[in-house]
Design an enzyme around this catalytic site. Structure first.
Site, PDB file in Angstrom:
ATOM      1  N   HIS A 174       2.167  -1.109  -7.095  1.00  0.00           N
ATOM      2  CA  HIS A 174       1.846  -0.938  -5.850  1.00  0.00           C
ATOM      3  C   HIS A 174       0.336  -1.429  -5.866  1.00  0.00           C
ATOM      4  CE1 HIS A 174       1.162   1.095  -1.742  1.00  0.00           C
ATOM      5  NE2 HIS A 174      -0.112   1.033  -2.171  1.00  0.00           N
ATOM      6  N   GLU A 175      -0.650  -0.957  -6.651  1.00  0.00           N
ATOM      7  CA  GLU A 175      -1.992  -1.298  -6.610  1.00  0.00           C
ATOM      8  C   GLU A 175      -2.232  -2.622  -7.060  1.00  0.00           C
ATOM      9  OE1 GLU A 175      -3.984   0.842  -5.235  1.00  0.00           O
ATOM     10  OE2 GLU A 175      -2.545   2.446  -5.411  1.00  0.00           O
ATOM     11  N   GLU A 181      -6.956   0.404  -5.155  1.00  0.00           N
ATOM     12  CA  GLU A 181      -6.781  -1.095  -5.621  1.00  0.00           C
ATOM     13  C   GLU A 181      -7.967  -1.994  -5.673  1.00  0.00           C
ATOM     14  OE1 GLU A 181      -6.382  -0.950  -1.098  1.00  0.00           O
ATOM     15  OE2 GLU A 181      -5.992   0.229  -2.885  1.00  0.00           O
TER      16      GLU A 181
END
Length: 913
Positions: free
Chosen positions: A362-363, A329
């Site tokens: 998610h990231e 990320e």
């Protein structure tokens, strides 16, 4: 960072693997000596370096691990890097604005595999040259000055060189092939957890945040990216140019990133005008469009959910050919495995598209939760990963409601975490972390999946409105700072008025979870449930949890008919106006299992058969019973009999869980003469499902596509004659060019056609591998090669795994697939591990892939002799960073052995009866 899809271990693995690139992992799931209540990392002063005593640190050094002192702290790095893509080196220079908080003659920084040519301290009084000394074991360097540096601001200037390594960490090289077939290299970064120190000397700890001004000197014909947009460009001699980027926000070193290579991109702007680009290999621009669509939808969703705008002017998502994790990320420049970002409009499967949506969700969640607000130390890693692993589902459910993604959460994360946390060698969500080598061990299903599961339970307990208010307050109060777990509980507790800290402390500071033993009595129109909590799988433990309890009933099947908080070992709950069945944990939201009395269980079976129970409850009921059977708290035969109630089941995720549990029984019997009878049981259960849904897919039927792939894969693995025959027919047509196999059927068909030990089929699959340039297709083929069941072809598959054709990041999945498909493969794969240990250890030491490899090859044995053999091998061949995985594997073997000894004869009698 996305790693949970990278694990190879678990019950589901032998049945149906999710696409990699997640192991789930759930390719599937699961992997840990008892952990006492962890000591939270104390808030420390700048006067005293934090000292963390750790067993691994003691083994690696004569002194305990120490965090960096805070007598000198960074404020801004102005760093210039010049990578050499031919010599695989880089040169750099930097000026770091620092604050000297205590007069000192010494500055200690993190550095690994870097040679410093010069270093000095610059202040108003003049320049002072430093003497440089290296501490390789500690991954630090020391700058010693002839006189004390005064308190105040100054600059540390340095010139240095380093290596573009091939270890997929730090500043490293990644090989790719151009459309013309030429092999070239790009330079990329992966800094989490502690590898920024391999690119520049720095204060490489999450709490030592600073801003960064990055300059890259690169060939003019290469794309060069960093966290921020380009600020200025200068043409240089020799075909080079210098790119200087805008100043980053204040952030941790592990979020810094830079990429130099050849890429195409697609771009769009989200509803708020943020520029979003997806970078793809040259010529594959179309494969970035799906991820772009997800990202453009996701950023506004998170802005609205957190009520905080995305703080950067751009976000880049880029596919990296060689990448150990699933994704990372980095703030404004998110890196991915190709399979986690690229979607071919024709060649990608429904599972592949879904996975990309989840990983992107998610990231991008980390851009707020993790990047804007960061854990103070790795002890609190779950604050990053658990939260992102929960909210990715919320995001995908918003973007793609037809995915039924929250039901899939139950199998992919809740059950996965329950499986691992049932082991004596599990660990608490919060683990005191010292030496960096320990960090990789906690990038597992506890940090990700148990973390996300308890967040989901907490969200249900306090309600969405209070949760969102608390999250906004938390992110706003701590923006650009670092936090402890308690800070999150404080914000959510204030927003909800509930004792969040008191409740959640019982879930994050100890390992394991409760099983609730329940019985019911009827009094008029009311039902009283009597509950007793015990530590699941740990008979000598007296641990207790504060357990939020909901109950649904025949009269209220889709919402809670009664609720309570179980605060002690026992408790009662009255369900009013209940004349039929009652079930605890509706929707499988609670992180616990339930052991029903025989009468309560019998009353639920008709509700499974006629689907009066919701799909998550149907899934949850059988999974609890199989888990209890494995622990010796229920009969495996009763669990197998329960499957008859699922004859009319049509939900993909329910069947995924059922087939996963049945696969565990298959693994148990695989070394016995009863294995063929177990395969016949699988045929009787799943062949009617395939008959109902057929082989042909309908446009847009996402869940049926997943179900079809699952069922064909399981029946093919168990050599169901009609399925294997049809798979051969379709494979032949695919290879000849007569008709192309749909992407959703390729993995199961490839596996099915290899079960016959046909060398020509193996050769044809390798030829398909050589022909394709889509990594998702290569992964499908690599994972399928392990389905071969002859010694010759198994050994070929293992040699293929370590050949030049297979990237280092993928080798572990090929070897793991061999172990997953047959007992012969498992035995040969373990021998292969032992014979090639030096090479494999050198390649993966210190990284999480080594732990995944060990777990995938060792966990499914079923005898005490094998457990001893595994222990002896690793005693003679230590792998400190994989110690927990080794212990978990041996515990899993012994659990299998006990299960077989306890229930093997009864299962055999049931199958032959």
């Amino acid at each position: 960072m996305w790693r949970r899809s990278i694990s190879l271990v678990g019950r589901a693995r032998a049945v149906h693997c999710r696409p990699v690139g997640r192991s789930v992992t759930r390719c599937a799931p699961r992997f840990l000596s008892s952990v006492v209540r962890p000591l939270l990392t104390p808030r420390y002063s700048s006067q005293q370096p934090l000292r963390v005593l750790s067993q691994q640190a003691k083994k690696m050094s004569d002194k305990p691990f120490e965090r960096l002192p805070h007598n000198v702290v960074p404020k801004n790095y102005a760093v210039q890097l010049k990578p050499d893509l031919q010599a695989f080196t880089f040169s750099g220079e930097q000026t770091v604005n620092v604050s000297v908080t205590e007069a000192t003659k010494v500055i200690i920084m993190n550095s690994a595999d870097i040679e410093v040519q010069s270093a000095a301290f610059v202040a108003s009084a003049g320049n002072v040259t430093a003497e440089v000394a290296y501490q390789p074991k500690e991954e630090t360097l020391t700058l010693t000055f002839p006189q004390e540096l005064p308190v105040g601001d100054g600059q540390v200037t340095m010139k240095f060189t380093g290596i573009l390594n091939d270890k997929m960490k730090g500043f490293y090289r990644s090989k790719y092939t151009t459309p013309a077939g030429e092999e070239r290299y790009c330079a990329v970064t992966q800094f989490e957890a502690t590898d920024a120190r391999r690119a520049l000397p720095c204060w490489d700890e999450p709490a030592l945040k600073a801003t960064f001004d990055v300059t890259l000197v690169v060939p003019e014909d290469r794309v060069a990216l960093s966290n921020m947009p380009v600020k200025s460009e200068q043409k240089l001699d020799g075909g080079l140019h210098s790119l200087t980027y805008e100043t980053t926000p204040i952030m941790s070193t592990y979020l810094l990133a830079f990429i130099v290579g050849e890429y195409d991109y697609v771009e769009d702007r989200d509803a708020d005008g943020v520029l979003v680009r997806v970078y793809t290999p040259v010529g594959k621009r179309d494969q970035g469009k799906f991820a772009l669509d997800v990202a453009v939808k996701t950023l506004p969703f998170y802005k609205k959910y957190f009520n905080i705008p995305y703080p950067l002017p751009k976000i880049d998502l880029i596919a990296i050919a060689d990448f150990a994790a699933g994704a990372m990320e980095n703030w404004g420049l998110v890196t991915y495995r190709e399979t986690a970002l690229l979607v071919d409009p024709v060649e990608s499967s429904a599972a592949g598209r879904q996975w990309v949506a989840l990983v992107v969700g998610h990231e991008l969640a980390h851009q707020w939760f993790g990047n804007l607000v960061t854990m103070e130390w790795w002890t609190h890693l779950w604050l990053n990963e658990g939260f992102a692993s929960w909210i990715e589902y919320l995001c995908v459910d918003h973007c793609y409601p037809d995915y039924d993604i929250w039901t899939q959460f139950v199998t992919h994360d809740l059950i996965r975490a329950l499986d691992l946390d049932a082991m004596s060698n599990s660990h608490a969500i919060e683990v005191p972390v010292g030496h960096p080598d320990e960090i990789d061990e906690i990038f597992d299903a506890i940090s990700y999946s148990k973390g996300s599961s308890v967040i989901r339970m907490l969200h249900s307990y306090i309600g969405d409105e209070a949760f969102r208010t608390g999250m906004h307050n938390y992110l706003t109060k701590h923006a650009y700072k670092n936090t402890f777990t308690e800070d999150l509980w404080e914000a959510l507790g204030e927003a909800s008025g509930k004792p969040v800290g008191k409740v959640m402390q019982t879930w994050t500071e100890k390992m394991g979870f409760p099983v609730l033993e329940v019985d019911s009595t009827r009094q008029g129109s009311d039902t009283t449930i009597k509950m007793t909590q015990k530590h699941f799988g740990q008979k000598n433990s007296d641990s207790q949890w504060l357990v939020p309890i909901d109950v649904c009933s025949n009269e209220s099947p889709s919402s809670a008919a009664a609720s309570t908080m179980l605060e002690g070992k026992t408790g009662d709950l009255v369900v009013p106006n209940s004349s039929g069945w009652v079930k605890l944990n509706p929707g499988a939201v609670g992180f616990y299992r339930v052991k029903y009395s025989s009468g309560m269980l019998d009353s639920l079976i008709p509700a499974v058969r006629d689907q009066a129970l919701g799909r998550r409850d149907r899934l949850n009921l059988q999974d609890d019973l199989f888990a209890l059977a494995k622990e010796g708290d229920a009969s495996t035969v009763d669990a197998l009999r329960l499957t008859a109630a699922y004859t009319n089941e049509s939900n993909y995720t329910v069947w995924l869980s059922l087939s996963t549990n049945i696969s565990a029984v298959c693994t148990l019997l695989a070394y016995s003469e009863h294995s063929p009878a177990m395969s016949q049981f699988v045929h009787r259960l799943l062949a009617p499902v395939l008959e109902r849904i057929g082989w042909e897919s309908a446009e847009g039927d996402h869940l049926t596509a997943l179900l079809r792939s699952l069922v064909v894969g399981v029946l093919g693995k168990h050599k169901h004659a009609a399925t294997v025959e049809e798979a051969h027919r379709r494979f032949k047509a695919h290879v000849s060019g007569e008709s192309s196999l749909p992407a959703d059927l390729r993995s199961p068909v490839y596996g099915a056609v290899l079960t016959g030990n046909d060398t020509s089929v193996f050769n044809e699959l390798v030829a398909l591998f050589d022909k394709t340039d889509l990594h998702e297709e290569r992964v499908r083929i690599m994972r399928s090669l392990g389905a071969a069941s002859s010694k010759e072809l198994i050994e070929r598959a293992l040699q293929f795994a370590i050949s030049e054709k297979v990237r280092s990041q993928d080798t572990v999945f090929v070897i793991g697939s061999v172990s997953a498909h047959s007992t012969l493969g498992r035995d040969i794969a373990f021998d292969f591990l032992k014979a090639n240990w030096s090479m494999l250890y050198e390649r993966y030491q210190g990284g999480f892939l080594l732990s995944r490899l060990i777990s995938s090859l060792c966990s499914d044995f079923v005898t005490e002799e094998r457990a001893v053999e595994v222990e002896q091998f690793f005693a003679a061949n230590p792998a400190p960073a994989a110690n927990r995985a080794i212990k978990q594997s041996c515990e899993s073997i012994r659990k299998n052995a006990s299960w077989m000894e306890r229930d093997g004869d009864a299962i055999a009698q049931f199958l032959h009866g």
